[in-house]
Design an enzyme around this catalytic site. Structure first.
Site, PDB file in Angstrom:
ATOM      1  N   CYS A 276       0.902  -1.245   0.117  1.00  0.00           N
ATOM      2  CA  CYS A 276      -0.232   0.180  -0.047  1.00  0.00           C
ATOM      3  C   CYS A 276       0.979   1.418  -0.096  1.00  0.00           C
ATOM      4  CB  CYS A 276      -1.033   0.003   1.328  1.00  0.00           C
ATOM      5  SG  CYS A 276      -2.035  -1.204   1.102  1.00  0.00           S
TER       6      CYS A 276
HETATM    7  N1  LIG Z   1      -2.674  -5.694   2.386  1.00  0.00           N
HETATM    8  C1  LIG Z   1      -3.203  -4.686   2.632  1.00  0.00           C
HETATM    9  O1  LIG Z   1      -2.891  -4.145   3.751  1.00  0.00           O
HETATM   10  C2  LIG Z   1      -4.209  -3.847   2.102  1.00  0.00           C
HETATM   11  C3  LIG Z   1      -4.833  -2.571   2.860  1.00  0.00           C
HETATM   12  C4  LIG Z   1      -5.907  -1.897   2.253  1.00  0.00           C
HETATM   13  C5  LIG Z   1      -5.748  -2.181   0.719  1.00  0.00           C
HETATM   14  N2  LIG Z   1      -5.427  -3.035   0.185  1.00  0.00           N
HETATM   15  C6  LIG Z   1      -5.361  -3.146  -1.390  1.00  0.00           C
HETATM   16  O2  LIG Z   1      -6.296  -4.190  -1.531  1.00  0.00           O
HETATM   17  C7  LIG Z   1      -6.007  -5.132  -2.750  1.00  0.00           C
HETATM   18  C8  LIG Z   1      -5.761  -6.523  -2.676  1.00  0.00           C
HETATM   19  O3  LIG Z   1      -4.483  -6.562  -1.754  1.00  0.00           O
HETATM   20  P1  LIG Z   1      -3.965  -7.851  -1.106  1.00  0.00           P
HETATM   21  O4  LIG Z   1      -3.092  -7.257   0.189  1.00  0.00           O
HETATM   22  O5  LIG Z   1      -5.142  -8.508  -0.471  1.00  0.00           O
HETATM   23  O6  LIG Z   1      -3.479  -8.480  -2.183  1.00  0.00           O
HETATM   24  P2  LIG Z   1      -2.813 -10.127  -1.924  1.00  0.00           P
HETATM   25  O7  LIG Z   1      -2.080 -10.471  -3.097  1.00  0.00           O
HETATM   26  O8  LIG Z   1      -2.709 -10.607  -0.587  1.00  0.00           O
HETATM   27  O9  LIG Z   1      -4.435 -10.829  -2.599  1.00  0.00           O
HETATM   28  C9  LIG Z   1      -4.802 -10.796  -3.811  1.00  0.00           C
HETATM   29  C10 LIG Z   1      -5.118 -12.070  -4.297  1.00  0.00           C
HETATM   30  O10 LIG Z   1      -5.971 -11.996  -5.370  1.00  0.00           O
HETATM   31  C11 LIG Z   1      -5.892 -13.122  -6.253  1.00  0.00           C
HETATM   32  N3  LIG Z   1      -5.966 -12.719  -7.705  1.00  0.00           N
HETATM   33  C12 LIG Z   1      -5.144 -12.096  -8.475  1.00  0.00           C
HETATM   34  N4  LIG Z   1      -5.991 -12.089  -9.747  1.00  0.00           N
HETATM   35  C13 LIG Z   1      -7.048 -12.579  -9.587  1.00  0.00           C
HETATM   36  C14 LIG Z   1      -8.026 -12.715 -10.325  1.00  0.00           C
HETATM   37  N5  LIG Z   1      -8.019 -12.233 -11.582  1.00  0.00           N
HETATM   38  N6  LIG Z   1      -9.262 -13.360  -9.866  1.00  0.00           N
HETATM   39  C15 LIG Z   1      -9.188 -14.081  -8.611  1.00  0.00           C
HETATM   40  N7  LIG Z   1      -8.199 -13.704  -7.931  1.00  0.00           N
HETATM   41  C16 LIG Z   1      -7.057 -12.974  -8.130  1.00  0.00           C
HETATM   42  C17 LIG Z   1      -4.317 -13.397  -5.966  1.00  0.00           C
HETATM   43  O11 LIG Z   1      -4.098 -14.835  -6.282  1.00  0.00           O
HETATM   44  C18 LIG Z   1      -4.400 -13.223  -4.330  1.00  0.00           C
HETATM   45  O12 LIG Z   1      -4.678 -14.341  -3.481  1.00  0.00           O
HETATM   46  C19 LIG Z   1      -4.883  -4.172  -3.355  1.00  0.00           C
HETATM   47  O13 LIG Z   1      -5.555  -3.047  -4.152  1.00  0.00           O
HETATM   48  C20 LIG Z   1      -4.368  -3.405  -2.131  1.00  0.00           C
HETATM   49  O14 LIG Z   1      -3.734  -2.275  -2.560  1.00  0.00           O
HETATM   50  C21 LIG Z   1      -4.454  -3.784   0.601  1.00  0.00           C
END
Ligand SMILES: NC(=O)c1ccc[n+]([C@@H]2O[C@H](COP(=O)([O-])OP(=O)(O)OC[C@H]3O[C@@H](n4cnc5c(N)ncnc54)[C@H](O)[C@@H]3O)[C@@H](O)[C@H]2O)c1
Length: 453
Positions: A276
């Protein structure tokens, strides 16, 4: 159409709607947990077969969830993890939480994951579905990417389908703020979209904050994280000055934080990591620059934050001058404490610099037992070693990169002469009592702070 809106609204309120969560990572899993616990049938979609397998077998892959937590979710018999995207057609609500990284240039948004999930949605969506984007992204993504995609399929947003943006604010590794207790901003594309998304989150979140349009919700998230990025740069810059001038930055921060308004604590560190804080400001910057707006503060903050691993490396080089034993031990490689997330972690860059300059490097991190690095032009794997006194004894230099709580700071304090403490973890340990400022009520009832010595 009114009938789709009424039907979906009723189904959400009565918890009969089926929730689809696309992307089961740090963001997706807590969302699944909340909807399942509050009574919704929930289908979790992910392209990663390993994750689906693990979830089915009650195994966790992120530190905020134990295997027991996954088991508890499964015991409700309302959670269906799958990699079969045709099941999207069974969902009344689709929540997208796939990664939104930057391209290799570290400057341009990479919407590949979002576009792929839109493709899966497009192939399977039914009329009457609510689609919420939770992935962090640049302003107007909902209006300029998601909405046109659905409208090209002949679906009228606000009538046939409903679209909203609702940024995710979870803070992995921090118990205090959970998905349900953190206020949720919701920006709908139309009034109906806003109302239906507000009703949805109202079922699982204590406080929902509806805003006038998706762009407000998108910008709010970017403002929050850009604020953090810039303030971290500020404290990093001031730390460089203080450490040269023999002023304890930790004591400075604690003292400043006794001001009851207008100041929030940020701590210096070896670099800014995670999915992030080092990414989101550049989503905003990219869009703003495309529209010919300057982003001077982000640019300056980047100069400071991006140089932090190099600064630690330079300090290490100074300290290793004349040290015979050349083993350097890096403690903690995750981007922040008590989690197993290595994304954008400055530890990787630091370890690569040390190895490429001829040092024998070890690392110890019970959360991340393996890292991938590029050494001498080749990719290779490094495994974590145990944290114990023998390791500290034989290291010529110890760098505390991530201040996991489990490290024995009392033991580390014995070796402080050969430690570079990028997190001020030993300052915190040594000053635990001394720098706690407590409210003291005087006889005349005025409150002042007293430093405990
Ligand atoms: N990690 C954090 O603390 C946090 C906090 C707030 C916002 N975000 C935002 O949330 C979003 C996700 O982040 P995250 O940390 O959960 O990522 P992550 O990598 O932990 O999880 C994302 C998941 O999506 C899956 N994926 C990818 N392409 C896909 C598709 N086409 N269909 C289905 N699944 C698919 C991946 O395999 C993965 O398991 C990002 O935009 C991030 O900026 C993250």
């Amino acid at each position: 159409m009114e009938e789709f809106y009424e039907k979906l609204n009723q189904e959400i309120i009565s918890k009969k709607s089926i929730i689809g969560v696309i992307g089961l990572g740090y963001v997706g899993l807590p969302i699944v947990e909340s909807f399942v616990k509050s009574g919704f049938q929930t289908i979790g979609f992910d392209i990663d077969d390993e994750k689906i397998k693990k979830l089915i077998q009650n195994e966790s892959y992120i530190t905020d969830f134990t295997d027991k937590d996954i088991e508890k979710i499964n015991e409700f018999n309302r959670f269906y993890p799958t990699n079969k995207f045709d099941k999207i057609s069974q969902c009344d609500v689709l929540i997208i939480c796939v990664p939104t990284p930057l391209k290799e240039d570290k400057l341009t948004p990479d919407l590949t994951f979002l576009n792929n999930s839109l493709k899966s949605i497009g192939e399977n969506i039914r009329r009457g579905t609510l689609v919420v984007l939770e992935s962090t992204t640049y302003p107007f993504t909902t209006s300029e990417v998601v909405v046109p995609y659905l409208e090209k399929l002949g679906l009228k947003v606000g009538d046939d389908v409903f679209v909203a943006f609702s940024p995710e604010r979870i803070n992995p590794g921090v118990e205090k703020f959970k998905f349900s207790s953190t206020p949720k901003i919701v920006g709908g594309k139309t009034e109906r979209c806003k109302q239906i998304a507000t009703a949805l989150y109202g079922c699982v979140i204590d406080k929902v904050v509806p805003v006038s349009k998706p762009e407000v919700a998108e910008m709010a998230k970017l403002l929050e994280n850009t604020y953090r990025y810039i303030n971290i740069a500020l404290v990093n810059e001031i730390e460089t000055f203080c450490s040269e001038m023999d002023i304890d930055i930790y004591e400075v921060i604690e003292a400043a934080s006794t001001k009851p308004f207008g100041f929030e604590k940020f701590y210096p560190g070896p670099g800014v990591g995670g999915h992030c804080i080092p990414i989101d400001p550049f989503y905003y910057k990219w869009y703003a620059n495309e529209k010919n707006f300057e982003t001077l503060l982000i640019d300056a903050a980047f100069e400071i934050n991006a140089n932090r691993p190099k600064n630690v490396f330079n300090k290490a080089m100074m300290r290793m001058k004349g040290v015979k034993n050349s083993i350097i031990t890096v403690l903690g490689v995750a981007y922040k404490k008590n989690i197993n997330d290595l994304r954008e972690s400055s530890a990787i860059e630091l370890i690569e610099m040390l190895i490429n300059n001829g040092y024998e490097v070890r690392f110890s991190d019970a959360f991340c037992n393996k890292i991938l690095i590029k050494a001498d032009g080749k990719s290779c794997e490094m495994l974590s070693v145990d944290f114990n006194e023998e390791l500290l004894e034989k290291s010529g230099l110890i760098i505390i990169h991530t201040d996991h709580d489990y490290f024995n700071y009392e033991l580390l304090n014995k070796y402080k002469e050969k430690i570079i403490d990028t997190r001020y973890a030993l300052s915190k340990f040594e000053n635990e009592d001394r720098l706690v400022y407590k409210d003291i009520v005087c006889k005349d009832k005025d409150v002042y702070f007293e430093r405990q010595i």
